[in-house]
Design a protein around this motif. Structure first.
Motif, PDB file in Angstrom:
ATOM      1  N   ILE A 145       0.842  -1.200   0.000  1.00 58.63           N
ATOM      2  CA  ILE A 145       0.000   0.000   0.000  1.00 58.63           C
ATOM      3  C   ILE A 145       0.877   1.250   0.000  1.00 58.63           C
ATOM      4  O   ILE A 145       0.620   2.202  -0.754  1.00 58.63           O
ATOM      5  CB  ILE A 145      -0.956  -0.020   1.203  1.00 58.63           C
ATOM      6  N   ALA A 146       1.906   1.263   0.830  1.00 55.93           N
ATOM      7  CA  ALA A 146       2.816   2.411   0.879  1.00 55.93           C
ATOM      8  C   ALA A 146       3.484   2.630  -0.477  1.00 55.93           C
ATOM      9  O   ALA A 146       3.658   3.768  -0.920  1.00 55.93           O
ATOM     10  CB  ALA A 146       3.867   2.200   1.965  1.00 55.93           C
ATOM     11  N   ARG A 147       3.844   1.541  -1.119  1.00 54.74           N
ATOM     12  CA  ARG A 147       4.486   1.642  -2.441  1.00 54.74           C
ATOM     13  C   ARG A 147       3.547   2.295  -3.451  1.00 54.74           C
ATOM     14  O   ARG A 147       3.959   3.147  -4.255  1.00 54.74           O
ATOM     15  CB  ARG A 147       4.900   0.250  -2.918  1.00 54.74           C
ATOM     16  N   ALA A 148       2.272   1.910  -3.431  1.00 58.21           N
ATOM     17  CA  ALA A 148       1.301   2.530  -4.336  1.00 58.21           C
ATOM     18  C   ALA A 148       1.087   3.999  -3.991  1.00 58.21           C
ATOM     19  O   ALA A 148       1.011   4.857  -4.877  1.00 58.21           O
ATOM     20  CB  ALA A 148      -0.023   1.770  -4.283  1.00 58.21           C
ATOM     21  N   LEU A 149       1.012   4.318  -2.697  1.00 53.07           N
ATOM     22  CA  LEU A 149       0.794   5.702  -2.272  1.00 53.07           C
ATOM     23  C   LEU A 149       1.960   6.608  -2.646  1.00 53.07           C
ATOM     24  O   LEU A 149       1.765   7.802  -2.886  1.00 53.07           O
ATOM     25  CB  LEU A 149       0.577   5.757  -0.759  1.00 53.07           C
ATOM     26  N   ALA A 150       3.158   6.047  -2.704  1.00 49.72           N
ATOM     27  CA  ALA A 150       4.343   6.852  -3.007  1.00 49.72           C
ATOM     28  C   ALA A 150       4.293   7.450  -4.411  1.00 49.72           C
ATOM     29  O   ALA A 150       4.991   8.426  -4.695  1.00 49.72           O
ATOM     30  CB  ALA A 150       5.610   6.011  -2.843  1.00 49.72           C
ATOM     31  N   MET A 151       3.451   6.880  -5.284  1.00 44.84           N
ATOM     32  CA  MET A 151       3.311   7.425  -6.634  1.00 44.84           C
ATOM     33  C   MET A 151       2.269   8.543  -6.677  1.00 44.84           C
ATOM     34  O   MET A 151       1.960   9.068  -7.740  1.00 44.84           O
ATOM     35  CB  MET A 151       2.922   6.295  -7.599  1.00 44.84           C
ATOM     36  N   GLU A 152       1.705   8.889  -5.516  1.00 44.53           N
ATOM     37  CA  GLU A 152       0.727   9.975  -5.359  1.00 44.53           C
ATOM     38  C   GLU A 152      -0.453   9.810  -6.320  1.00 44.53           C
ATOM     39  O   GLU A 152      -0.772  10.715  -7.114  1.00 44.53           O
ATOM     40  CB  GLU A 152       1.420  11.331  -5.534  1.00 44.53           C
ATOM     41  N   PRO A 153      -1.148   8.688  -6.245  1.00 46.56           N
ATOM     42  CA  PRO A 153      -2.264   8.438  -7.158  1.00 46.56           C
ATOM     43  C   PRO A 153      -3.490   9.270  -6.819  1.00 46.56           C
ATOM     44  O   PRO A 153      -3.673   9.705  -5.684  1.00 46.56           O
ATOM     45  CB  PRO A 153      -2.542   6.950  -6.947  1.00 46.56           C
ATOM     46  N   GLU A 154      -4.341   9.450  -7.815  1.00 41.41           N
ATOM     47  CA  GLU A 154      -5.632  10.109  -7.609  1.00 41.41           C
ATOM     48  C   GLU A 154      -6.696   9.121  -7.133  1.00 41.41           C
ATOM     49  O   GLU A 154      -7.644   9.508  -6.448  1.00 41.41           O
ATOM     50  CB  GLU A 154      -6.099  10.755  -8.919  1.00 41.41           C
ATOM     51  N   VAL A 155      -6.541   7.874  -7.541  1.00 44.45           N
ATOM     52  CA  VAL A 155      -7.493   6.812  -7.199  1.00 44.45           C
ATOM     53  C   VAL A 155      -6.684   5.594  -6.769  1.00 44.45           C
ATOM     54  O   VAL A 155      -5.647   5.290  -7.365  1.00 44.45           O
ATOM     55  CB  VAL A 155      -8.378   6.432  -8.408  1.00 44.45           C
ATOM     56  N   MET A 156      -7.183   4.895  -5.736  1.00 49.24           N
ATOM     57  CA  MET A 156      -6.561   3.645  -5.314  1.00 49.24           C
ATOM     58  C   MET A 156      -7.532   2.497  -5.562  1.00 49.24           C
ATOM     59  O   MET A 156      -8.714   2.562  -5.193  1.00 49.24           O
ATOM     60  CB  MET A 156      -6.198   3.703  -3.829  1.00 49.24           C
ATOM     61  N   LEU A 157      -7.024   1.436  -6.171  1.00 55.07           N
ATOM     62  CA  LEU A 157      -7.784   0.222  -6.445  1.00 55.07           C
ATOM     63  C   LEU A 157      -7.246  -0.896  -5.552  1.00 55.07           C
ATOM     64  O   LEU A 157      -6.034  -1.127  -5.513  1.00 55.07           O
ATOM     65  CB  LEU A 157      -7.647  -0.183  -7.916  1.00 55.07           C
TER      66      LEU A 157
END
Length: 250
Positions: free
Chosen positions: A151-163
């Motif tokens: 989850i942290a890895r995905a958040l580090a890309m500063e996404p607008e939407v999380m799946l």
């Protein structure tokens, strides 16, 4: 109402003769949490993977803000940075520490310098309550901790939407809560989220809307109270009764 951050129109997905997603329409507002439920094989994960074209839609259009995801000229790496995804099965680099796993995307994809990428990674690991595990390697982490690194890895890309695709289904029951707690905090912080899950208590607490999938179709949708307390569709009622029976049997 503001323009939706994500808009799906008449989405279909076929695998040969198998028609797994059949005409789904959805608009998601910024900050909204959509929870997708339904029996196994109902098309939930295929639908989710079509949103950032990890699966290629067979028909229909998807817009992320002003960007048409389904366009032949779509910049898919950029779209996937804007739409972070966390899977049931992790793809962490086993030879890297937690902080190195989280740094890798910002450093190699976003071309952020190493020191800045490390600072960002430490912030993201703190956000998922892993400040004491930043230098641990994957094999030294529990399943729940590994999922929080993902989850942290995905958040580090500063996404607008999380799946999120069934991110707790492979975890031991005692580890599920720590991952769901992090996801709830993301929702409370205003993250736009689409979550495929069988965790009905989480859906009740966090979702703004619940979508019930069956045989590739959204057969009903509504607030958690509406879906769980007064479902309109008999298939939804049977699905929820079966889940309640399974919970009582464990």
């Amino acid at each position: 109402m503001n323009a939706p951050v994500l808009r799906v129109v008449d989405l279909h997905k076929r695998f040969g003769a198998l028609h797994v997603v059949r005409g789904v329409n959805l608009e998601v507002q910024r900050g909204e949490v959509i929870v997708v439920v339904g029996p196994s094989g109902s098309g939930k994960s295929s639908f989710l993977r079509c949103l950032n074209r990890l699966e290629e839609p067979s028909h229909g259009t998807i817009h992320l803000g002003d960007t048409e995801v389904t366009s032949a000229s779509a910049d898919l790496p950029k779209i996937r940075r804007r739409m972070g995804m966390v899977f049931q099965h992790l793809n962490l680099f086993p030879h890297m520490t937690a902080v190195q796993n989280v740094m890798e995307g910002p450093r190699t994809v976003l071309s952020i310098r190493t020191a800045a990428a490390r600072t960002l990674a430490l912030e993201m690991l703190a956000r998922v309550h892993l400040t004491d595990k930043v230098n641990a390697r994957t094999w030294q982490l529990s399943g729940g901790q590994q999922q929080r690194v993902a989850i942290a890895r995905a958040l580090a890309m500063e996404p607008e939407v999380m799946l999120f695709d069934e991110v707790t289904s492979a975890l031991d029951p005692e580890l599920v809560g720590e991952v769901l707690t992090v996801m709830k905090q993301l929702a409370d912080d205003g993250m736009t989220m689409i979550v495929v899950t069988h965790e009905m208590a989480f859906a009740r607490r966090v979702a703004h809307r619940v979508l019930m999938f069956d045989q590739g179709v959204v057969i009903e949708q509504g607030s958690p109270d509406q879906i769980f307390e007064a479902p309109a569709h008999e298939r939804t009622r049977r699905f929820l009764r079966r889940l309640a029976w399974e919970e009582q049997s464990t």
